[in-house]
Design a protein around this motif. Structure first.
Motif, short mmCIF file in Angstrom:
data_model
loop_
_atom_site.label_atom_id
_atom_site.label_comp_id
_atom_site.label_asym_id
_atom_site.label_seq_id
_atom_site.Cartn_x
_atom_site.Cartn_y
_atom_site.Cartn_z
N ARG A 177 4.43 19.55 -40.31
CA ARG A 177 4.11 19.86 -38.88
C ARG A 177 5.12 18.99 -38.02
O ARG A 177 5.56 19.55 -36.86
N GLY B 161 -1.18 20.53 -42.89
CA GLY B 161 0.05 20.45 -41.82
C GLY B 161 1.38 20.74 -42.64
O GLY B 161 2.40 20.08 -42.18
N ASN C 128 3.01 20.95 -31.02
CA ASN C 128 2.37 20.75 -32.26
C ASN C 128 1.25 21.68 -32.39
O ASN C 128 0.53 21.81 -33.44
N ASN C 129 0.36 22.10 -31.42
CA ASN C 129 -0.58 22.90 -31.41
C ASN C 129 -0.45 24.24 -31.63
O ASN C 129 -1.29 25.19 -31.83
N SER C 130 0.78 24.80 -31.67
CA SER C 130 1.27 26.13 -32.07
C SER C 130 1.94 26.03 -33.46
O SER C 130 2.80 25.22 -33.58
N VAL C 131 1.52 26.90 -34.35
CA VAL C 131 1.86 26.91 -35.62
C VAL C 131 2.67 28.15 -36.09
O VAL C 131 2.56 29.05 -35.42
N THR D 38 -2.73 24.93 -42.43
CA THR D 38 -3.00 24.34 -40.99
C THR D 38 -3.54 23.19 -41.14
O THR D 38 -3.55 22.05 -40.42
N PHE E 41 2.07 28.53 -44.48
CA PHE E 41 1.65 27.34 -43.68
C PHE E 41 0.16 26.97 -43.75
O PHE E 41 -0.64 27.70 -43.25
#
Length: 69
Positions: free
Chosen positions: A32, A15, A39-42, A12, A10
């Motif tokens: 994403r 996305g 969405n701020n947790s990947v 970051t 992934f």
């Protein structure tokens, strides 16, 4: 139908990433926007997720509705 797989990568910054299906076959790309959580947790490499299969604008298979298990 829900499928299961493991996150292989992934990015970051860009996305997007790839998930390896447990049932075998080619890795599927995901964006994403396919996350069903904040969405701020990947996702992390090696994380097991459930997902649906859809297609991109280019008609390529992709993972959608990613969810933690």
């Amino acid at each position: 139908m829900k499928y299961f797989g493991t996150v292989k990568s992934f990015d970051t910054i860009k996305g997007h990433g790839e998930i390896k299906p447990e049932a075998g076959g080619d890795m599927l790309r995901f964006e994403r926007s396919a996350f069903s959580w904040e969405n701020n947790s990947v996702p992390t490499v090696g994380q097991r997720l459930s997902y649906d299969v859809g297609t991109t604008k280019e008609r390529q298979p992709c993972a959608l509705n990613l969810a933690t298990i």
